[in-house]
Design a protein around this motif. Structure first.
Motif, PDB file in Angstrom:
ATOM      1  N   ARG A   1     -14.193 -53.428 -16.756  1.00 48.13           N
ATOM      2  CA  ARG A   1     -14.816 -54.450 -18.091  1.00 48.13           C
ATOM      3  C   ARG A   1     -15.275 -54.099 -19.159  1.00 48.13           C
ATOM      4  O   ARG A   1     -14.818 -54.653 -20.285  1.00 48.13           O
ATOM      5  N   LEU A   2     -15.639 -52.770 -19.111  1.00 51.94           N
ATOM      6  CA  LEU A   2     -16.636 -52.341 -19.649  1.00 51.94           C
ATOM      7  C   LEU A   2     -16.088 -51.645 -21.334  1.00 51.94           C
ATOM      8  O   LEU A   2     -15.110 -51.011 -20.629  1.00 51.94           O
ATOM      9  N   LYS A   3     -15.973 -51.838 -22.120  1.00 51.26           N
ATOM     10  CA  LYS A   3     -15.533 -51.133 -23.412  1.00 51.26           C
ATOM     11  C   LYS A   3     -15.848 -49.336 -23.214  1.00 51.26           C
ATOM     12  O   LYS A   3     -16.747 -49.064 -22.785  1.00 51.26           O
ATOM     13  N   ALA A   4     -14.640 -47.794 -22.946  1.00 47.23           N
ATOM     14  CA  ALA A   4     -15.522 -47.212 -22.465  1.00 47.23           C
ATOM     15  C   ALA A   4     -14.953 -46.710 -21.683  1.00 47.23           C
ATOM     16  O   ALA A   4     -15.178 -45.481 -21.109  1.00 47.23           O
ATOM     17  N   LEU A   5     -14.569 -47.141 -20.217  1.00 43.20           N
ATOM     18  CA  LEU A   5     -14.447 -46.766 -19.089  1.00 43.20           C
ATOM     19  C   LEU A   5     -13.408 -47.218 -18.763  1.00 43.20           C
ATOM     20  O   LEU A   5     -12.540 -48.726 -19.492  1.00 43.20           O
ATOM     21  N   GLY A   6     -12.102 -46.115 -18.490  1.00 34.81           N
ATOM     22  CA  GLY A   6     -10.930 -46.741 -18.421  1.00 34.81           C
ATOM     23  C   GLY A   6     -10.059 -46.901 -16.708  1.00 34.81           C
ATOM     24  O   GLY A   6     -11.371 -46.891 -16.224  1.00 34.81           O
ATOM     25  N   PRO A   7      -9.021 -46.890 -16.169  1.00 32.34           N
ATOM     26  CA  PRO A   7      -8.819 -46.852 -15.170  1.00 32.34           C
ATOM     27  C   PRO A   7      -9.492 -45.547 -14.250  1.00 32.34           C
ATOM     28  O   PRO A   7      -9.879 -45.446 -12.901  1.00 32.34           O
ATOM     29  N   ALA A   8      -8.762 -44.241 -14.440  1.00 33.59           N
ATOM     30  CA  ALA A   8      -9.158 -42.753 -14.050  1.00 33.59           C
ATOM     31  C   ALA A   8     -10.316 -42.864 -13.749  1.00 33.59           C
ATOM     32  O   ALA A   8     -10.992 -42.170 -13.212  1.00 33.59           O
ATOM     33  N   PHE A   9     -11.281 -43.308 -14.927  1.00 34.64           N
ATOM     34  CA  PHE A   9     -12.563 -42.648 -15.094  1.00 34.64           C
ATOM     35  C   PHE A   9     -13.140 -44.342 -14.213  1.00 34.64           C
ATOM     36  O   PHE A   9     -14.828 -43.477 -13.722  1.00 34.64           O
ATOM     37  N   SER A  10     -13.176 -45.553 -14.085  1.00 35.94           N
ATOM     38  CA  SER A  10     -14.254 -45.855 -13.029  1.00 35.94           C
ATOM     39  C   SER A  10     -13.493 -45.591 -11.843  1.00 35.94           C
ATOM     40  O   SER A  10     -14.778 -45.989 -10.253  1.00 35.94           O
ATOM     41  N   ALA A  11     -12.290 -45.283 -11.047  1.00 40.82           N
ATOM     42  CA  ALA A  11     -11.919 -45.449  -9.921  1.00 40.82           C
ATOM     43  C   ALA A  11     -12.597 -43.830  -9.909  1.00 40.82           C
ATOM     44  O   ALA A  11     -13.512 -43.262  -8.340  1.00 40.82           O
ATOM     45  N   THR A  12     -13.118 -42.915 -10.137  1.00 44.18           N
ATOM     46  CA  THR A  12     -13.470 -41.097  -9.916  1.00 44.18           C
ATOM     47  C   THR A  12     -15.230 -41.905 -10.062  1.00 44.18           C
ATOM     48  O   THR A  12     -15.959 -41.197  -9.742  1.00 44.18           O
ATOM     49  N   LEU A  13     -16.147 -42.772 -10.925  1.00 40.00           N
ATOM     50  CA  LEU A  13     -17.240 -42.954 -10.454  1.00 40.00           C
ATOM     51  C   LEU A  13     -18.033 -44.023  -9.058  1.00 40.00           C
ATOM     52  O   LEU A  13     -18.141 -43.198  -8.516  1.00 40.00           O
ATOM     53  N   VAL A  14     -16.311 -44.864  -8.928  1.00 35.67           N
ATOM     54  CA  VAL A  14     -16.599 -45.142  -7.844  1.00 35.67           C
ATOM     55  C   VAL A  14     -16.597 -44.748  -6.704  1.00 35.67           C
ATOM     56  O   VAL A  14     -17.379 -44.722  -5.371  1.00 35.67           O
ATOM     57  N   ASN A  15     -15.654 -43.742  -6.875  1.00 38.94           N
ATOM     58  CA  ASN A  15     -15.119 -42.928  -5.756  1.00 38.94           C
ATOM     59  C   ASN A  15     -16.345 -41.842  -5.235  1.00 38.94           C
ATOM     60  O   ASN A  15     -16.600 -41.371  -3.939  1.00 38.94           O
ATOM     61  N   GLU A  16     -17.530 -41.387  -6.284  1.00 40.71           N
ATOM     62  CA  GLU A  16     -18.312 -40.113  -5.935  1.00 40.71           C
ATOM     63  C   GLU A  16     -19.790 -40.780  -5.844  1.00 40.71           C
ATOM     64  O   GLU A  16     -20.553 -40.155  -5.406  1.00 40.71           O
ATOM     65  N   VAL A  17     -20.147 -41.962  -6.615  1.00 39.77           N
ATOM     66  CA  VAL A  17     -21.244 -42.738  -7.054  1.00 39.77           C
ATOM     67  C   VAL A  17     -21.919 -43.974  -6.520  1.00 39.77           C
ATOM     68  O   VAL A  17     -22.029 -44.214  -5.299  1.00 39.77           O
ATOM     69  N   PHE A  18     -20.116 -44.838  -6.763  1.00 40.13           N
ATOM     70  CA  PHE A  18     -20.937 -46.174  -6.335  1.00 40.13           C
ATOM     71  C   PHE A  18     -20.043 -47.037  -5.108  1.00 40.13           C
ATOM     72  O   PHE A  18     -19.706 -47.916  -4.596  1.00 40.13           O
ATOM     73  N   TYR A  19     -19.904 -45.927  -4.349  1.00 39.42           N
ATOM     74  CA  TYR A  19     -19.105 -46.145  -3.307  1.00 39.42           C
ATOM     75  C   TYR A  19     -20.110 -46.291  -1.700  1.00 39.42           C
ATOM     76  O   TYR A  19     -20.454 -46.797  -0.405  1.00 39.42           O
ATOM     77  N   LYS A  20     -21.771 -45.760  -2.197  1.00 37.79           N
ATOM     78  CA  LYS A  20     -22.873 -46.028  -2.091  1.00 37.79           C
ATOM     79  C   LYS A  20     -23.279 -47.155  -2.313  1.00 37.79           C
ATOM     80  O   LYS A  20     -23.618 -48.027  -3.313  1.00 37.79           O
ATOM     81  N   ASP A  21     -24.786 -47.870  -1.463  1.00 41.49           N
ATOM     82  CA  ASP A  21     -25.753 -48.405  -1.261  1.00 41.49           C
ATOM     83  C   ASP A  21     -26.818 -47.723  -1.813  1.00 41.49           C
ATOM     84  O   ASP A  21     -27.603 -47.018  -0.400  1.00 41.49           O
ATOM     85  N   PHE A  22     -27.448 -48.241  -3.182  1.00 38.85           N
ATOM     86  CA  PHE A  22     -28.582 -47.461  -3.184  1.00 38.85           C
ATOM     87  C   PHE A  22     -29.500 -48.558  -3.147  1.00 38.85           C
ATOM     88  O   PHE A  22     -29.588 -49.171  -3.325  1.00 38.85           O
ATOM     89  N   ARG A  23     -31.310 -48.136  -2.349  1.00 35.24           N
ATOM     90  CA  ARG A  23     -31.796 -49.233  -2.971  1.00 35.24           C
ATOM     91  C   ARG A  23     -33.073 -48.817  -3.958  1.00 35.24           C
ATOM     92  O   ARG A  23     -33.589 -49.913  -4.179  1.00 35.24           O
ATOM     93  N   ASN A  24     -33.466 -47.931  -4.755  1.00 37.72           N
ATOM     94  CA  ASN A  24     -33.530 -48.678  -6.507  1.00 37.72           C
ATOM     95  C   ASN A  24     -33.134 -47.005  -6.925  1.00 37.72           C
ATOM     96  O   ASN A  24     -32.228 -46.130  -6.692  1.00 37.72           O
ATOM     97  N   ARG A  25     -33.477 -47.010  -8.577  1.00 37.68           N
ATOM     98  CA  ARG A  25     -33.077 -46.261  -9.667  1.00 37.68           C
ATOM     99  C   ARG A  25     -33.599 -44.235  -9.065  1.00 37.68           C
ATOM    100  O   ARG A  25     -32.469 -44.026  -9.426  1.00 37.68           O
ATOM    101  N   ARG A  26     -34.133 -44.444  -8.909  1.00 45.43           N
ATOM    102  CA  ARG A  26     -34.749 -42.773  -8.122  1.00 45.43           C
ATOM    103  C   ARG A  26     -33.915 -42.487  -7.338  1.00 45.43           C
ATOM    104  O   ARG A  26     -33.128 -40.929  -7.563  1.00 45.43           O
ATOM    105  N   GLU A  27     -33.881 -42.965  -6.435  1.00 46.54           N
ATOM    106  CA  GLU A  27     -32.146 -42.669  -5.669  1.00 46.54           C
ATOM    107  C   GLU A  27     -30.460 -41.917  -5.847  1.00 46.54           C
ATOM    108  O   GLU A  27     -30.134 -41.159  -5.862  1.00 46.54           O
ATOM    109  N   VAL A  28     -30.367 -43.373  -7.025  1.00 42.01           N
ATOM    110  CA  VAL A  28     -29.217 -43.143  -7.954  1.00 42.01           C
ATOM    111  C   VAL A  28     -29.173 -41.890  -8.750  1.00 42.01           C
ATOM    112  O   VAL A  28     -28.172 -40.919  -8.701  1.00 42.01           O
TER     113      VAL A  28
END
Length: 315
Positions: free
Chosen positions: A190-217
């Motif tokens: 939904r955000l401009k600048a993020l396409g399907p391939a890039f969004s999929a990579t971000l989710v697959n590599e980072v946001f499949y996890k649940d972080f407790r705070n910004r330091r963990e991210v």
């Protein structure tokens, strides 16, 4: 002993992956996967290293962790089978894109040996165009060089076909992806600048996890700072570069994309104000800081639904 003993095991994360962890868990054995870089070792320039020494070190580390000693070792968060399988497509695409770039650069390098125009090797009718080209003497390309270029061009077209097929499969395939990951991909798109391939990579590599705070991210992406403070010494060594290197590369790439497509956002304005009349080194430092801010902002967006300040949404 009057009761069944508790069995606990551990091993270092490496090429074996997580099948051994799942096997031990299925057998009722509590297992921990250690981040090998987090295990403390002797700092001698020449230290002994054998399987026996490594085994004893891991055993002492496991005992200390079970005693509750904080920060003695970092435990790897083992993804599920579906989460681990979902990232294969994005990682394969990144590898194919690198191979495509390598084949293109090789073709350009071969043609520059004779001073011949390169054109656009990724076009299918490029070989017909190449047959009409001549060198500085008005001669056609030598036969062996032309044969090598044709083989390289065939490999280039094959990589392009595989990338296109992989992208089509990613768009059509939704049932094999976990529901949470699929939902987060849609949120990022939904955000401009993020396409399907890039969004999929971000989710697959980072946001499949649940972080407790910004330091963990930031730490997971290797974007956390590494200060060196001892006595009168106070030096900033830059980012740690620990964690997922693919996530760190995508975060840096995201920062440049954000500046291009989200120029009116608060983060883009912060970057321009910080790098006004600055040199190349200051811009490199600022882009890393922007990447850290962005990856934390996206984590908050996925966790709470709060859109980054002044960010543009797709229509």
């Amino acid at each position: 002993m009057g009761s069944a003993p508790r069995v606990v095991s551990c091993y270092e994360a490496g090429y074996d992956g997580f099948w051994l962890h799942r096997l031990l868990q299925a057998a009722g054995i509590t297992n921990f996967v250690f981040d090998a870089a987090s295990i403390a070792v002797e700092q001698r320039s020449r230290r002994a290293k054998t399987d026996r020494i490594d085994g004893e070190l891991m055993l002492r580390t496991l005992m200390a962790y079970l005693r509750g000693e904080p920060r003695v070792v970092r435990i790897v968060r083992v993804p599920s089978v579906a989460e681990e399988d979902a990232r294969r497509a994005s990682r394969e695409r990144d590898r194919l894109v690198k191979e495509q770039t390598a084949h293109t650069n090789r073709i350009k390098a071969l043609l520059r040996l004779l001073g011949v125009a390169v054109g656009t090797p990724r076009r299918r009718n490029w070989l017909s165009w190449l047959a009409q080209q001549r060198d500085w003497q008005g001669q056609p390309l030598p036969p062996h060089l032309l044969a090598e270029i044709k083989r390289e061009h065939a490999r280039l077209l094959l990589r392009r076909e595989q990338i296109a097929a992989l992208e089509q499969a990613q768009v059509a395939e939704t049932s094999a992806v976990p529901a949470v990951m699929s939902e987060r991909r849609q949120f990022l798109q939904r955000l401009k600048a993020l396409g399907p391939a890039f969004s999929a990579t971000l989710v697959n590599e980072v946001f499949y996890k649940d972080f407790r705070n910004r330091r963990e991210v930031a730490a997971y992406c290797g974007l956390a700072p590494s200060p060196w403070k001892s006595g009168g010494i106070d030096v900033e060594q830059g980012i740690s570069k620990a964690g997922n290197h693919r996530a760190r590369q995508k975060a840096i790439e995201l920062a440049w994309l954000w500046l291009r497509h989200q120029g009116d956002s608060a983060l883009s304005q912060w970057f321009r104000n910080r790098t006004a009349n600055a040199g190349k080194r200051a811009r490199r430092i600022a882009i890393v800081a922007l990447a850290r801010k962005l990856i934390v902002a996206l984590w908050r967006y996925l966790s709470t639904g709060l859109v980054p300040d002044q960010a543009t949404m797709k229509a």
